[in-house]
Design a protein around this motif. Structure first.
Motif, PDB file in Angstrom:
ATOM      1  N   SER A 119      68.823  60.466  -5.174  1.00  0.00           N
ATOM      2  CA  SER A 119      68.053  61.037  -3.641  1.00  0.00           C
ATOM      3  C   SER A 119      68.920  60.667  -2.472  1.00  0.00           C
ATOM      4  CB  SER A 119      66.721  60.502  -3.470  1.00  0.00           C
ATOM      5  OG  SER A 119      66.638  59.346  -3.416  1.00  0.00           O
ATOM      6  N   GLY A 120      69.366  59.454  -2.440  1.00  0.00           N
ATOM      7  CA  GLY A 120      70.486  58.889  -1.485  1.00  0.00           C
ATOM      8  C   GLY A 120      71.714  59.653  -1.308  1.00  0.00           C
ATOM      9  N   TYR A 121      72.274  60.328  -2.332  1.00  0.00           N
ATOM     10  CA  TYR A 121      73.423  61.077  -2.356  1.00  0.00           C
ATOM     11  C   TYR A 121      73.052  62.402  -1.772  1.00  0.00           C
ATOM     12  CZ  TYR A 121      78.151  62.838  -3.728  1.00  0.00           C
ATOM     13  OH  TYR A 121      79.378  63.447  -3.612  1.00  0.00           O
ATOM     14  N   VAL A 122      71.987  62.911  -2.019  1.00  0.00           N
ATOM     15  CA  VAL A 122      71.518  64.250  -1.415  1.00  0.00           C
ATOM     16  C   VAL A 122      71.247  64.307   0.114  1.00  0.00           C
ATOM     17  CG1 VAL A 122      69.392  66.158  -1.721  1.00  0.00           C
ATOM     18  CG2 VAL A 122      70.447  64.999  -3.839  1.00  0.00           C
ATOM     19  N   ILE A 123      70.737  63.135   0.269  1.00  0.00           N
ATOM     20  CA  ILE A 123      70.502  62.946   1.916  1.00  0.00           C
ATOM     21  C   ILE A 123      72.243  62.617   2.488  1.00  0.00           C
ATOM     22  CG2 ILE A 123      69.555  61.207   3.786  1.00  0.00           C
ATOM     23  CD1 ILE A 123      67.552  60.535   1.320  1.00  0.00           C
ATOM     24  N   MET A 124      72.950  62.094   2.050  1.00  0.00           N
ATOM     25  CA  MET A 124      74.151  61.615   2.596  1.00  0.00           C
ATOM     26  C   MET A 124      75.157  62.590   2.441  1.00  0.00           C
ATOM     27  SD  MET A 124      73.715  58.900   4.595  1.00  0.00           S
ATOM     28  CE  MET A 124      71.799  59.115   4.674  1.00  0.00           C
ATOM     29  N   ASN A 125      75.225  63.522   1.325  1.00  0.00           N
ATOM     30  CA  ASN A 125      76.355  64.263   1.269  1.00  0.00           C
ATOM     31  C   ASN A 125      76.447  65.278   2.428  1.00  0.00           C
ATOM     32  OD1 ASN A 125      77.153  67.274  -0.159  1.00  0.00           O
ATOM     33  ND2 ASN A 125      78.157  65.763  -0.962  1.00  0.00           N
ATOM     34  N   PRO A 126      75.470  65.929   3.016  1.00  0.00           N
ATOM     35  CA  PRO A 126      75.818  66.673   4.100  1.00  0.00           C
ATOM     36  C   PRO A 126      76.699  65.939   5.374  1.00  0.00           C
ATOM     37  CG  PRO A 126      73.690  66.860   3.487  1.00  0.00           C
ATOM     38  CD  PRO A 126      73.950  65.730   2.811  1.00  0.00           C
ATOM     39  N   LEU A 127      76.787  64.476   5.418  1.00  0.00           N
ATOM     40  CA  LEU A 127      77.288  64.024   6.425  1.00  0.00           C
ATOM     41  C   LEU A 127      78.700  63.810   6.089  1.00  0.00           C
ATOM     42  CD1 LEU A 127      77.087  62.160   9.113  1.00  0.00           C
ATOM     43  CD2 LEU A 127      76.918  60.279   7.506  1.00  0.00           C
ATOM     44  N   ALA A 128      78.957  63.836   4.580  1.00  0.00           N
ATOM     45  CA  ALA A 128      80.401  63.817   4.161  1.00  0.00           C
ATOM     46  C   ALA A 128      81.177  65.289   4.317  1.00  0.00           C
ATOM     47  CB  ALA A 128      80.570  63.574   2.572  1.00  0.00           C
ATOM     48  N   ARG A 129      80.124  66.086   4.234  1.00  0.00           N
ATOM     49  CA  ARG A 129      80.817  67.870   4.520  1.00  0.00           C
ATOM     50  C   ARG A 129      81.088  67.786   6.080  1.00  0.00           C
ATOM     51  NH1 ARG A 129      77.799  71.900   0.466  1.00  0.00           N
ATOM     52  NH2 ARG A 129      78.182  70.762  -1.298  1.00  0.00           N
TER      53      ARG A 129
END
Length: 510
Positions: A119-129
Motif C-alpha cells: 500500500s505504501g508503494y501505491v501511495i508514493m508512486n504518483p510522486l515518482a511519476r
C-alpha cells in the motif's frame, strides 16, 4: 545428523512450500501442517506435538501480538491522514534537484516502517511519476529506488510485522533490532541507488505504452537510449492520467510548474471538510511524530538498560532493573510506546471533524490486514517449539557445529531458500526464525545476529510468486525480462550486499 530427524526437518519445510504453492491453503495452515508432519516423522507423540503447537503459538503472540496490531494501526492513520505523503515531499525538498533517486529511496525506507510496502508503494508512486514528468525522464530509476527502499525497512526494521515477529520468535532485543535494521538500511541504500541508476536508463524504453503515456503524456517520444525524453509538447506535459488498478492513476498534477506539481493534491481518504473548514494538511514534522516518538522511546529503553547492565556487571541474561531505569523501561516497552504512537496518530494527525465511526473503520481495516500475519507469526512459534521438543533442533545444532560454516548463515540460507520457493518475505523470515530458535543456545548464536540473518536472507530475488513483485512492476510499467532485470535484480543486489554486513555484525556481537 540422525537421518530420521533430518528427514523430519526437510519434510516440514517442504510441507510449507508445497502447501503455499500447490494448494488453496495459506501459510498459516501450512505452518500448522508442517509442525504436525515434523513432529510425527521425528517420533514425537501426537498429543505432545499438538501441545507444542498450541503452547508455542500462545507464547509467541503473548510477546508480539499486541505490538503488531498497534503498529499496523499507526500505519493506517499515517496513510489516510496524508502524513506519509507530507514526509515524502519533505524528503524531496531536503535532498534537492539531481538527487531524486536518493530522495525516493529514503522516502520508501521511511514510509515502509509503519505502512505495508504494497500500500505504501501505491501511495508514493504518483510522486515518482510527478518527478519523472517534470524531469522528462528517469521514471524507472525513481520507481525502483522507491520500491527497494521500501523493501529494506519492510524486511529489517520493526514495527513492520515481519521483523517484529522474528524478534519475538528469537527473543532479540527490539531496540537493538530497530537500531541495527536502520544501520543496515543506511548502508544498503547506496546499493539500491547505484543499481537503480545503472539499470533504469537501460529499461526506460521498455515501459509499457499505457504507463509511458500516464507518466510523460500522450506525445512523449523517447530519446535514443539516454533515458531522457524529447518531443514533449505542451499537450503532452498537460496530459493527465486517470486512476486505474494497474497504477495508471497519477496524481492529476499540472506539470507546467514544478512547485505546483510537488504540491498537487490527490483525493483525500478523509473526505471533504465541513462547510467553513479548510482542507486538512499535515506537516512533515507533525506527521513523523507517531512514528518517531515510539521508535525513540524503544531505543531509549534499550540504551538505558545497557547502561544499567554495565553498571551492575550483568551483560547478559536476567538482571534486577535499577529504579532510575524503570520509567524508561515502562514507556519504552514496545506495547506502551506504540500505544503512545497510535494516540498521537489519531489525535494529532486526524482533523477534529473526522467521524468516530470512520476512525474505527480504518483501525478495523488495519486489524484485518494484521490478522493473517498474527496467525502466521503464532504458527511459526508453534513450529519452532515442535522442532525444539521433538529433538530436531538439538540434532540440527550438533550437525551445524561440526561444519566450518559461520553459524549465522543457517538462518540466512533457510530464509533465502524459502523466499525463492514460495515468494513471501514474511513467511520466509518467520520460517527461518522458527528453525533457528532452538539453535540459539546450543550454537551460541546471538539473537540479534540471528534476527538480522533471517530478515536479510528473505530479501532475495523477488519474482513472480511475490505479490509485491506485481505491485512494483505493474506500477512501474515493466514486463517480462525487463521486470526481472529491474525488480528481481535490485532485490538480489541488496540481499548480496547484506552478507558482508552480517559478517561485520558477527564480529561485533560475537
Amino acid at each position: 545428523m540422525d537421518l530420521q530427524l533430518l528427514l523430519a526437518l526437510l519434510l516440514g519445510i517442504a510441507t510449507i512450500i508445497v502447501v503455499v504453492l500447490r494448494t488453496r491453503l495459506d501459510a498459516f495452515v501450512a505452518l500448522i501442517l508442517a509442525s504436525v508432519v515434523t513432529g510425527a516423522v521425528a517420533g514425537q507423540p501426537l498429543l505432545d506435538t499438538i501441545g507444542s503447537i498450541t503452547t508455542g503459538f500462545g507464547d509467541t503472540l503473548a510477546s508480539i501480538g499486541i505490538v503488531i496490531g498497534l503498529g499496523v494501526g499507526i500505519g493506517k492513520i499515517l496513510e489516510v491522514s496524508g502524513a506519509a505523503d507530507s514526509l515524502a515531499r519533505a524528503f524531496l525538498r531536503a535532498f534537492g534537484k539531481g538527487r531524486e533517486e536518493w530522495a525516493m529511496g529514503s522516502v520508501g525506507a521511511l514510509v515502509s516502517i509503519p505502512v505495508f510496502c504494497d500500500s505504501g508503494y501505491v501511495i508514493m508512486n504518483p510522486l515518482a511519476r510527478s518527478i519523472a514528468r517534470v524531469k522528462r525522464g528517469g521514471y524507472v530509476a525513481l520507481a525502483l529506488a522507491l520500491g527497494c527502499g521500501m523493501t529494506l525497512t519492510h524486511h529489517m526494521v520493526p514495527p513492520t510485522p515481519g521483523p517484529l515477529a522474528v524478534s519475538g520468535l528469537l527473543g532479540a532485543d527490539l531496540g537493538l533490532v530497530i537500531l541495527t535494521g536502520l544501520i543496515f538500511t543506511v548502508l544498503l541504500l547506496p546499493v539500491v541507488i547505484l543499481y537503480a541508476r545503472w539499470v533504469g536508463p537501460q529499461l526506460e524504453d521498455r515501459l509499457v505504452p499505457a504507463v509511458r503515456e500516464a507518466v510523460y503524456g500522450r506525445t512523449a517520444v523517447l530519446a535514443g537510449g539516454s533515458g531522457g525524453l524529447g518531443g514533449l509538447d505542451q499537450r503532452g506535459l498537460d496530459q493527465r492520467s486517470g486512476g486505474g488498478s494497474e497504477g495508471a492513476g497519477a496524481d492529476g498534477a499540472d506539470t507546467r510548474s514544478t512547485s505546483r506539481n510537488d504540491d498537487a493534491e490527490r483525493p483525500s481518504a478523509l473526505g471533504e471538510p465541513p462547510a467553513g473548514q479548510p482542507p486538512h494538511k499535515v506537516g512533515a514534522f507533525v506527521g513523523s511524530l507517531p512514528l518517531l516518538v515510539p521508535l525513540l522511546l524503544i531505543i531509549a529503553n534499550t540504551v538505558t538498560a545497557a547502561i544499567d547492565r554495565n553498571q551492575q556487571g550483568v551483560l547478559s541474561g536476567d538482571y534486577e532493573v535499577s529504579s532510575w531505569t524503570v520509567p524508561f523501561a515502562f514507556v519504552g516497552n514496545p506495547v506502551i510506546a506504540l500505544v503512545i504512537g497510535i494516540l498521537l496518530a489519531v489525535y494529532v494527525l486526524l482533523p477534529r471533524w473526522t467521524p468516530r465511526t470512520r476512525v474505527h473503520g480504518w483501525l478495523s481495516e488495519a486489524a484485518a490486514s494484521a490478522g493473517l500475519i498474527l496467525l502466521i507469526t503464532g504458527a511459526g512459534g508453534g513450529f519452532g517449539l515442535v522442532l525444539r521438543d521433538s529433538g530436531v533442533g538439538d540434532a540440527l545444532a550438533e550437525a551445524i557445529a561440526s561444519l566450518s560454516l559461520p553459524v549465522f548463515l543457517v538462518p540466512f540460507l533457510v530464509a533465502t531458500l524459502v523466499r525463492i520457493a514460495q515468494g513471501s518475505g514474511t513467511v520466509a523470515m518467520v520460517t527461518a526464525a522458527s528453525v533457528t530458535a532452538p539453535l540459539l543456545q546450543p550454537l551460541g548464536i546471538d539473537p540479534l545476529l540471528a534476527a538480522m540473518a533471517c530478515t536479510t536472507g528473505s530479501m532475495v530475488f523477488s519474482y513472480f510468486n511475490d505479490s509485491y513483485f506485481w505491485v512494483v512492476t505493474r506500477f512501474t510499467g515493466l514486463e517480462g525480462t525487463a521486470a526481472l532485470r529491474g525488480w528481481s535484480g535490485i532485490t538480489t543486489a541488496v540481499w548480496a550486499g547484506s552478507i558482508p554486513l552480517l559478517f561485520v555484525l558477527s564480529l561485533v556481537v560475537g
